[in-house]
Design an enzyme around this catalytic site. Structure first.
Site, PDB file in Angstrom:
ATOM      1  N   SER A  40     -63.223  -0.105  19.345  1.00 21.11           N
ATOM      2  CA  SER A  40     -62.170   0.236  18.383  1.00 21.11           C
ATOM      3  C   SER A  40     -62.273  -0.581  17.104  1.00 21.11           C
ATOM      4  CB  SER A  40     -60.788   0.036  19.015  1.00 21.11           C
ATOM      5  OG  SER A  40     -60.502  -1.341  19.205  1.00 21.11           O
ATOM      6  N   THR A  50     -67.118  -0.309  25.349  1.00 19.43           N
ATOM      7  CA  THR A  50     -66.328   0.912  25.137  1.00 19.43           C
ATOM      8  C   THR A  50     -64.826   0.627  25.100  1.00 19.43           C
ATOM      9  OG1 THR A  50     -66.403   1.324  27.525  1.00 19.43           O
ATOM     10  CG2 THR A  50     -68.045   2.435  26.165  1.00 19.43           C
ATOM     11  N   ASP A 107     -58.364   2.201  33.583  1.00 18.04           N
ATOM     12  CA  ASP A 107     -59.327   1.117  33.424  1.00 18.04           C
ATOM     13  C   ASP A 107     -58.671  -0.255  33.580  1.00 18.04           C
ATOM     14  OD1 ASP A 107     -61.367   2.872  33.075  1.00 18.04           O
ATOM     15  OD2 ASP A 107     -61.652   2.512  30.934  1.00 18.04           O
ATOM     16  N   GLY A 108     -57.415  -0.392  33.132  1.00 17.44           N
ATOM     17  CA  GLY A 108     -56.715  -1.665  33.298  1.00 17.44           C
ATOM     18  C   GLY A 108     -56.539  -2.027  34.761  1.00 17.44           C
ATOM     19  N   ASP A 160     -59.202 -11.488  11.510  1.00 15.82           N
ATOM     20  CA  ASP A 160     -58.020 -11.591  12.369  1.00 15.82           C
ATOM     21  C   ASP A 160     -58.386 -12.133  13.745  1.00 15.82           C
ATOM     22  OD1 ASP A 160     -56.458 -10.614  10.356  1.00 15.82           O
ATOM     23  OD2 ASP A 160     -56.136  -8.633  11.229  1.00 15.82           O
TER      24      ASP A 160
END
Length: 292
Positions: free
Chosen positions: A193, A188, A74-75, A177
């Site tokens: 996450s 996704t 995906d990157g 954060d």
């Protein structure tokens, strides 16, 4: 037909797939145009001809390229999109990695997928992008992202405060954060996450997902993508990080950041038997427990 091919790494085990892929293009009578770095690596490691055409800029996609293929994960797919931009060139991701929501065609199904492309038995799935504007024009003309924009702390354990407004109306000050603003494609990725929702690609929305929020009642929020999102950071440090699809740069405290839906969309090639719902179900292992 001119076909752009993009890949970032050429491992020893991947050489056979590149050779197979280039062989298929040759059989189709299609002209491959390799990214300059990929071509250099394949010339050295796979012994391909140095006469193969190459590209190195998004401007090259406006000069007669018909299709684009991303070979990797995906990157790699996301980085390829930065070359495609507003050229309307459709893209297909071939996954040589592990997961792959965007690059979801398995390398083991390469021949079958390419045959479908050759027969034009596919549809275009429109993927929206975001455009990010900052006071100091931090990203220049590289200010677009397919997945997400993130504001987060840098070199500190202290929380930061991200002030957020929608279309000029105050929304919230996130003690966390950081904060993610994701597209449906990015739902996704990092957002998921951090507890964000899964959103199907056709939805015209953006997702605001806090990273480790201090107040547990602060939850991810889905908003219409026609509403500009305005953000600024406050905290104990002078500099923080702003990230577009993993490309991070420093940003100063209180600098105004505005997120818009991009003026163009990306055409992702999809096959009838390989839709988003199938991809989610298979990648997330839904239904593996037979008791469900």
């Amino acid at each position: 037909m001119n076909v752009a091919v993009f890949g970032r790494k050429v491992n020893k085990q991947d050489i056979e797939y590149y050779n197979e892929f280039l062989g298929i293009l040759k059989d189709f009578g299609w002209n491959p145009i390799l990214h300059s770095n990929l071509k250099e690596a394949l010339v050295k490691k796979a012994g391909i001809s140095e006469s193969i055409d190459e590209f190195s800029s998004h401007q090259d996609f406006k000069k007669g390229i018909d299709l684009s293929f991303s070979i990797g994960g995906d990157g790699t797919f996301i980085e390829n999109v930065k070359f495609i931009r507003n050229s309307n060139v459709p893209v297909l991701g071939i996954n040589t990695g592990r997961l792959g929501f965007l690059a979801n065609i398995s390398k083991h199904n390469l021949e079958e997928a390419m045959d479908l492309v050759h027969q034009k038995k596919y549809v275009f799935q429109k993927r929206s992008m975001i455009r990010v504007e900052t006071e100091d024009n931090i990203f220049g003309n590289e200010n677009i992202a397919l997945n997400e924009m993130t504001l987060q702390k840098k070199d500190t354990s202290s929380m930061i405060t991200v002030h957020a407004s929608l279309e000029g109306k105050y929304l919230n000050s996130y003690w966390a954060d950081g904060l993610i603003v994701a597209t449906p494609s990015g739902s996704t990725a990092y957002s998921l996450s951090c507890g964000g929702p899964i959103v199907t690609p056709g939805c015209q929305v953006h997702i605001l997902t806090p990273i480790a929020p201090h107040n547990l009642n602060v939850r991810p929020m889905v908003v219409p993508d026609h509403m500009p999102i305005e953000l600024s950071i406050e905290g104990r440090e002078r500099k923080y990080l702003i990230s577009l699809d993993g490309h991070s740069l420093p940003i100063r405290q209180q600098e105004k950041v505005t997120i818009y839906k991009s003026d163009f969309m990306i055409n992702v090639i999809k096959f009838e038997e390989n839709n988003f719902l199938d991809t989610i179900r298979n990648k997330m292992h839904w239904g593996v427990d037979k008791r469900n």
